[in-house]
Design an enzyme around this catalytic site. Structure first.
Site: not given
Ligand code: NOJ
Length: 731
Positions: A286
């Site tokens: 993430d």
């Molecule tokens: C953080 C989020 O937790 C995740 O769900 C998302 O896909 C990513 N950022 C990318 O934007």
């Protein structure tokens, strides 16, 4: 003679060059293409494949990060904050033509509940109990995204969530593992189509692996203290189902899973995902999750964080640049073996080959009018919005509205709002595409009733200056439709709330409206279950419309008029108060279930609305379930049938939820577990049989804390509409 030998050497050279370019040969098997390409790559090229940078405008305030950089042509992937296929193709052209080997870039983006055609939030979609429709919606989202330049979406989120304070409950499919599995699979199928290389397919990414939904206190980025039993029984099953359904990629989670963060967890990422489930795509971290290993206290510096994440099984570094900065040194120091780098690169290339990116790296450029909001897309948006709305209460048949409702007061902060109906994670959604509740209602009732619209108050704050106008409209109305709820930013990432009640101003507003003595229909648009303990007694009817996307107005209007008979059922329990959290249907039995043992002293321990609750304008009668046998062997199958009749005056759609319970087992089991559901429409007076084929190994077994599956002999119950039927499994 000389000419023949020249010819022969040309043919030989041509053959050799073909052989030398296996990875470019469309007809060669993907595994041979990967092997060939990896053998040709140097270390710099391999390391670049393991990194994801950003491209375009980063509008997510939680993703505060680097500004768009000059993009290296050998980069593995880009988070693509744009929808401009021409620009995307330019970046891709650089990769294809200027990098030494011409490896296409993978463009990833958060396409969560639709791209430009915004559908209801995922939590709402699950209330439709219509996975086939959800597949269609995801397929449209994929098509719109693909035509905008996206190859890969960071979706579906299949984190079982039982704490509605957590803002991300909106993004998943509720409190139940089976529901998350079914809707996760439906969504993966929609995105990926029959074949990843189909022109309209994009790759799915299961997130957030794993137990992110158990984040302490419903707060983001926090510790998840999960036992191995709950990990296997509650949090892993949706992932296993979606991996089996072919999901191309997985995202590692932010949370610390009982001491080992999700982004540095060899047990979940390698032992379970890659070894036991044989997932051969890749894992992306993430956003910033690798650097955050330092904050989480398992890495001293960025280098160690990168080492731990990679060795645990995270192949791609989302945005941190840690792999890029440190891997040459880590390889030189022989900490990271080349074989592991090659495996990681192969996994990323595999997804690119499967998507057909090497053979068709560019996005087909079509005009926006041919790309978005096609009539088929809008029809699905309307259908899904209608099916996911849940009629929570309907005293004295307040709804549907009758012809006597000639003067309608349509009031509240959500009445004319558009933007908030889109819900969180709707980057490409446009306010002007949305049909507001007042637009939908005016279209539906405009010729039969007079509709007065007033805001009354805001979503929060304490400005009561709009109360009097709204109250005077309410006084002269036949019915008051009060549209309340949450702003879209109150859900999603980093959007937890300490209470799930609506802000006091909204509650006070309804208390004032109640004094008019007029019937009150509460229309709620929100991204989580709400605490309705004070509002529910004031309302004659309540409809939960969630954040319904672009087509909520007409869907709600259809329900209000009776054109649509509501059929949604909750995919998550509505606790009576915030203090009741966690409350979910598949709890384990208390040691003292009778009397008021173990209850709260101040409130009931019953939630306001259980998982599965949802009313209709008709009534359904359930017969006595019939079992094909009451005793079967472990290897036999058992079928159970129930006759359902529509005993009302209008057609209606009923979803039958089938549960299993095992009252005595080697480990305690949830009081009941959903194992199957089925939905059918019935004309007034019609009867139909709903059937559940029980496969003992699939439906009655349990996993232990190591993920080993057991099926025990003994008594079981199948439960449908609160009727419990006993049967026995013998050896
Ligand atoms: C953080 C989020 O937790 C995740 O769900 C998302 O896909 C990513 N950022 C990318 O934007």
């Amino acid at each position: 003679m000389k000419r023949i030998s020249i010819l022969l050497s040309i043919i030989l050279a041509f053959q050799l060059s073909l052989k030398a370019q296996i990875y470019k040969d469309k007809k060669a098997p993907i595994e041979s293409r990967i092997k060939d390409l990896v053998s040709k790559m140097n270390l710099d090229e391999k390391i670049l494949q393991l990194n994801q940078y950003t491209a375009g405008l980063n509008t997510n305030v939680n993703n505060i990060g680097e500004a768009t950089k000059s993009i290296p042509d050998g980069i593995g992937s880009l988070i693509y904050f744009s929808a401009d296929p021409v620009w995307r193709n330019e970046i891709q052209k650089k990769a294809m033509e200027e990098s030494r080997l011409g490896i296409p870039i993978l463009f990833g983006f958060d396409v969560i509940h639709g791209f430009r055609t915004v559908y209801p939030i995922s939590l709402a979609q699950a209330c439709s109990w219509d996975p086939a429709l959800v597949t269609q919606a995801a397929a449209i989202a994929a098509k719109e995204a693909k035509l905008s330049g996206v190859d890969w979406t960071f979706s579906p989120m299949i984190d079982v969530a039982r704490d509605p304070r957590w803002g991300r409950v909106a993004e998943g499919y509720g409190e139940d593992p089976y529901t998350n599995a079914m809707f996760g699979v439906a969504t993966v199928k929609g995105y990926q189509g029959k074949n990843l290389s189909d022109p309209n397919s994009i790759a799915a990414c299961l997130k957030h692996f794993v137990a992110y939904g158990a984040s302490e206190g419903g707060r983001d980025y926090r510790y998840s203290d999960v036992s191995m039993q709950s990990l296997w029984e509650t949090y892993l099953p949706p992932y296993e189902a979606c991996v089996k359904a072919g999901a191309a990629t997985v995202m590692s989670s932010f949370n610390d899973i009982s001491g080992v963060p999700g982004s540095a967890n060899p047990y979940t990422l390698t032992e379970i995902l890659k070894k036991r489930w044989k997932h051969d795509g890749f894992v992306v971290s993430d956003w910033d999750a690798i650097a955050q290993l330092i904050n989480q206290g398992v890495a001293a510096d960025r280098k160690e964080a990168g080492y731990k994440a990679f060795m645990a099984g995270v192949e791609m570094d989302m945005k941190d640049n840690i792999y890029f900065e440190n891997f040459k040194a880590l390889i030189a120091e022989k900490k990271i073996p080349m074989s592991k780098i090659d495996d990681a690169v192969s996994r990323i290339l595999r997804v690119k080959f499967r998507l057909g990116l090497f053979d068709q790296p560019y996005t087909t450029v079509v005009d926006e009018s041919a790309r978005y909001l096609q009539s088929e897309s809008k029809t699905i948006a309307q259908k899904l919005a209608a099916e996911s709305m849940v009629l929570l209460k309907n005293e004295s048949k307040t709804l549907p509205l009758t012809a006597s409702a000639r003067q309608i007061a349509l009031i509240g902060p959500m009445a004319a709002d558009k933007s908030n109906l889109l819900g969180a994670w709707s980057f490409n959604g446009r306010e002007y595409d949305v049909e507001s509740l007042s637009e939908g209602i005016t279209k539906e009732f405009g010729t039969t009733a007079k509709i007065d619209v007033a805001k009354g108050c805001d979503f929060d704050g304490n400005d009561e200056s709009g109360f009097s106008e709204a109250i005077s409209l309410a006084k002269k109305s036949d019915v008051i439709l009060v549209c309340l709820g949450e702003k879209k930013g109150w859900s999603g990432e980093n959007a937890s709330r300490s209470t799930i009640a609506l802000p006091a101003i909204q509650e006070k507003f309804v208390q004032e409206l109640k004094k008019t003595g007029k019937p009150i229909v509460l229309i709620l648009s929100n991204g989580r279950p709400l605490e309705l303990v004070r509002l529910e007694p004031l309302a004659d009817a309540i409809i939960e419309i969630w954040q319904p996307g672009i087509a909520g107005g007409s869907a709600l209007a259809g329900i209000l008029s009776g054109r649509i008979n509501p059929s949604g059922k909750l995919s998550i329990t509505f606790p009576l108060t915030t203090g009741q959290i966690p409350t979910y249907y598949n709890m384990r039995q208390s040691a003292r279930p009778s009397g008021n043992q173990g209850d709260y002293q101040d409130i009931s321990t019953q939630p306001l609305y259980w998982f599965g609750h949802g009313l209709s304008y008709t009534t359904f009668d359930y017969g006595i379930p019939k079992l094909s046998a009451t005793k079967i062997k472990k290897t036999d199958k058992l079928s159970v049938e129930v006759e359902v009749s529509n005993t009302g005056n209008v057609a209606g759609t009923e979803t039958v939820l089938w549960y299993i319970s095992d009252p005595a087992c080697s480990i305690s089991r949830p009081m009941k577990e959903l194992k199957y559901f089925d939905k059918k429409e019935l004309a007034p007076g019609a009867k139909t049989i709903f059937k559940f084929e029980i496969d003992p190994n699939r439906d009655l077994s349990y996993v232990d804390s190591n993920g080993k599956r057991f099926l025990e002999s003994g008594d079981y119950f199948v439960i449908v509409n609160n009727q419990k039927m006993k049967f026995e499994i013998i050896d």
